[in-house]
Write an enzyme that holds these catalytic residues in place. Sequence first.
Site, PDB file in Angstrom:
ATOM      1  CG  ASP A  30     117.976 -67.871 -96.670  1.00 25.47           C
ATOM      2  OD1 ASP A  30     117.394 -68.717 -95.963  1.00 25.47           O
ATOM      3  OD2 ASP A  30     118.916 -68.156 -97.457  1.00 25.47           O
ATOM      4  CG  ASN A 209     114.104 -86.142 -84.896  1.00 24.18           C
ATOM      5  OD1 ASN A 209     112.900 -86.087 -84.679  1.00 24.18           O
ATOM      6  ND2 ASN A 209     114.727 -85.267 -85.651  1.00 24.18           N
ATOM      7  CG  LEU A 251     103.194 -98.795 -84.248  1.00 26.77           C
ATOM      8  CD1 LEU A 251     102.080 -99.547 -83.536  1.00 26.77           C
ATOM      9  CD2 LEU A 251     104.547 -99.270 -83.725  1.00 26.77           C
ATOM     10  N   GLY A 254     107.892 -99.928 -93.990  1.00 22.10           N
ATOM     11  CA  GLY A 254     108.091 -99.356 -95.316  1.00 22.10           C
ATOM     12  C   GLY A 254     109.494 -99.614 -95.815  1.00 22.10           C
ATOM     13  CB  CYS A 261     114.976 -84.467 -89.335  1.00 14.46           C
ATOM     14  SG  CYS A 261     114.694 -82.716 -89.627  1.00 14.46           S
TER      15      CYS A 261
HETATM   16  P1  NAD Z   1     116.913 -75.564 -94.862  1.00 20.23           P
HETATM   17  O1  NAD Z   1     118.141 -75.986 -95.553  1.00 20.23           O
HETATM   18  O2  NAD Z   1     115.584 -75.771 -95.495  1.00 20.23           O
HETATM   19  O3  NAD Z   1     117.022 -73.997 -94.476  1.00 20.23           O
HETATM   20  C1  NAD Z   1     118.168 -73.380 -93.997  1.00 20.23           C
HETATM   21  C2  NAD Z   1     118.242 -71.983 -94.587  1.00 20.23           C
HETATM   22  O4  NAD Z   1     119.337 -71.272 -94.012  1.00 20.23           O
HETATM   23  C3  NAD Z   1     118.462 -71.968 -96.105  1.00 20.23           C
HETATM   24  O5  NAD Z   1     117.448 -71.201 -96.729  1.00 20.23           O
HETATM   25  C4  NAD Z   1     119.850 -71.318 -96.264  1.00 20.23           C
HETATM   26  O6  NAD Z   1     119.957 -70.542 -97.452  1.00 20.23           O
HETATM   27  C5  NAD Z   1     119.893 -70.449 -95.021  1.00 20.23           C
HETATM   28  N1  NAD Z   1     121.231 -70.011 -94.646  1.00 20.23           N
HETATM   29  C6  NAD Z   1     122.391 -70.706 -94.689  1.00 20.23           C
HETATM   30  N2  NAD Z   1     123.405 -69.925 -94.233  1.00 20.23           N
HETATM   31  C7  NAD Z   1     122.870 -68.741 -93.894  1.00 20.23           C
HETATM   32  C8  NAD Z   1     123.396 -67.529 -93.384  1.00 20.23           C
HETATM   33  N3  NAD Z   1     124.687 -67.391 -93.100  1.00 20.23           N
HETATM   34  N4  NAD Z   1     122.549 -66.489 -93.197  1.00 20.23           N
HETATM   35  C9  NAD Z   1     121.228 -66.602 -93.476  1.00 20.23           C
HETATM   36  N5  NAD Z   1     120.674 -67.726 -93.956  1.00 20.23           N
HETATM   37  C10 NAD Z   1     121.476 -68.781 -94.161  1.00 20.23           C
HETATM   38  O7  NAD Z   1     116.952 -76.300 -93.437  1.00 20.23           O
HETATM   39  P2  NAD Z   1     115.709 -76.676 -92.511  1.00 20.23           P
HETATM   40  O8  NAD Z   1     115.110 -77.955 -92.968  1.00 20.23           O
HETATM   41  O9  NAD Z   1     114.864 -75.492 -92.309  1.00 20.23           O
HETATM   42  O10 NAD Z   1     116.485 -77.021 -91.159  1.00 20.23           O
HETATM   43  C11 NAD Z   1     117.080 -76.021 -90.352  1.00 20.23           C
HETATM   44  C12 NAD Z   1     117.424 -76.643 -88.999  1.00 20.23           C
HETATM   45  O11 NAD Z   1     116.216 -77.072 -88.350  1.00 20.23           O
HETATM   46  C13 NAD Z   1     118.308 -77.879 -89.092  1.00 20.23           C
HETATM   47  O12 NAD Z   1     119.147 -77.923 -87.971  1.00 20.23           O
HETATM   48  C14 NAD Z   1     117.301 -79.025 -89.015  1.00 20.23           C
HETATM   49  O13 NAD Z   1     117.872 -80.200 -88.514  1.00 20.23           O
HETATM   50  C15 NAD Z   1     116.283 -78.466 -88.055  1.00 20.23           C
HETATM   51  N6  NAD Z   1     114.940 -79.037 -88.195  1.00 20.23           N
HETATM   52  C16 NAD Z   1     114.426 -79.289 -89.427  1.00 20.23           C
HETATM   53  C17 NAD Z   1     113.130 -79.792 -89.535  1.00 20.23           C
HETATM   54  C18 NAD Z   1     112.541 -80.105 -90.881  1.00 20.23           C
HETATM   55  O14 NAD Z   1     111.536 -80.832 -90.919  1.00 20.23           O
HETATM   56  N7  NAD Z   1     113.073 -79.604 -91.980  1.00 20.23           N
HETATM   57  C19 NAD Z   1     112.360 -80.031 -88.377  1.00 20.23           C
HETATM   58  C20 NAD Z   1     112.918 -79.728 -87.146  1.00 20.23           C
HETATM   59  C21 NAD Z   1     114.206 -79.220 -87.053  1.00 20.23           C
END
Ligand code: NAD
Length: 439
Positions: A30, A209, A251, A254, A261
Amino acid sequence: MKVAVIGTGYVGLVTGTCFADTGNTVTCVDIDVAKVDMLLNGKLPIYEPHLENLVNRNIKHKRLFFTTNLEKAIEDAQLIFLALPTPPGEDGSADLSYVLGIANDLGKIIKDYKVIINKSTVPVGTSKKVADAIHKNALVDFDVVSNPEFLREGFAIEDFKKPYRVVIGTSSKRAEKLMLELYQPFVRQGNPIMIMDEKSAELTKYAANSFLATKITFMNEIANYCEIIGADVDKVRKGIGTDARIGKSFLYPGIGYGGSCFPKDVQALKKAGSDVNYDFKIINAVMKINHIQKLSLVQKVKTYFGEDLNGLKFALWGLAFKPETDDIREAPALNIIEDLLAAGAKVTAFDPEAMKNVKDVGYEIEYAESSYEALNDADALLIATEWSAFRNPDFDKMQDLLKSPIIFDGRNLYDISSMQSKNFFYQSIGRKIINNLKN
Ligand code: NAD
């Protein structure tokens, strides 16, 4: 297998930890130094049930590593997962700059065959864009795979370890073989691994979604109609949910869907459609209705107290966009806070996990140490998140603490018939109003 995960947020940390827990060696990388420091010290930057134990167990057994050094993280990895943010851009489309930025970097640093797997939610065609960005600089073979993630925050470990399905978008047999090997331990109960083309895999995530957001929105419309005609949405919900074609889940009416997301993915699908001159009429309606629904609880408050809320104080239970998470992205509670403050009211909030994140936003509100403390001298209680701890409160104590025993429940936590025997004004979503106030 050797795995690298780029982006150690909700998805990346869960993904990396669960792969480590099945015996793989995983390095999570990260750019956020503070986040990596916390993880190296065995502390979690997010709240997610069961995750902390799992992270620490895999660190201890030297299967899970954290770093800020991208080159080091991917050096030995056969599989490189991208779990990077794809936030909405100004026009509503998914911002691919994080994903494509890393793809560009990877092209320069990969020294042998790698499978680069996109777990971020991205529009159709992104696999090709990622491959092109890597290809610009790469001197070695690689494959790009689409592997959308379906985990739910709050149930992330359960969802990841026992997914309904694993979707893998690839046309490469070499990448497919590695992906099947990696995911085999997660589908032992017989849930399918679906291999498809990259475009279909990418769209599957947006379709899932958007369908779920539509299901929630449909029930919210039925609930609003119930309020007008005097029907009970709980009864209607049970009446339709037992039909297997409809199903019981999603269902619950709310105060609108939120989170990191649904809002962004629904919006991104709409934009992706308009880019090819396709007007997603259902999606347009869903977005419009959800916006109205997010304002509906404060609207009920205003109908009761009047438009001007100056001099009134409200307790707010729940800040996270849903229970069992500290995530407040697009949480309806934030709309409630903003609307109450704009109308001149004071707010005292309580949430078991999400208060720190809301404090960082900087709202001028008070925070309570407990749910009961928030009620002190409040003119009414608003409920925005269905945490289990709110489900069975001591109503006598609540009555003593509140200035007047008034509850606006945005999550239908309490049984209507049991509220009938309590001295409360109780208004929920799509059900009749109980008014047992003495005067
Ligand atoms: P998040 O913001 O919690 O995590 C993303 C991470 O990437 C952060 O820790 C950030 O510091 C890091 N980051 C940013 N730029 C970077 C780089 N250049 N190098 C290394 N790390 C870097 O996001 P998330 O909720 O984990 O979502 C990530 C993806 O997954 C999104 O596309 C989201 O839509 C998808 N997604 C999320 C969920 C959910 O419930 N949160 C579920 C399914 C899919």
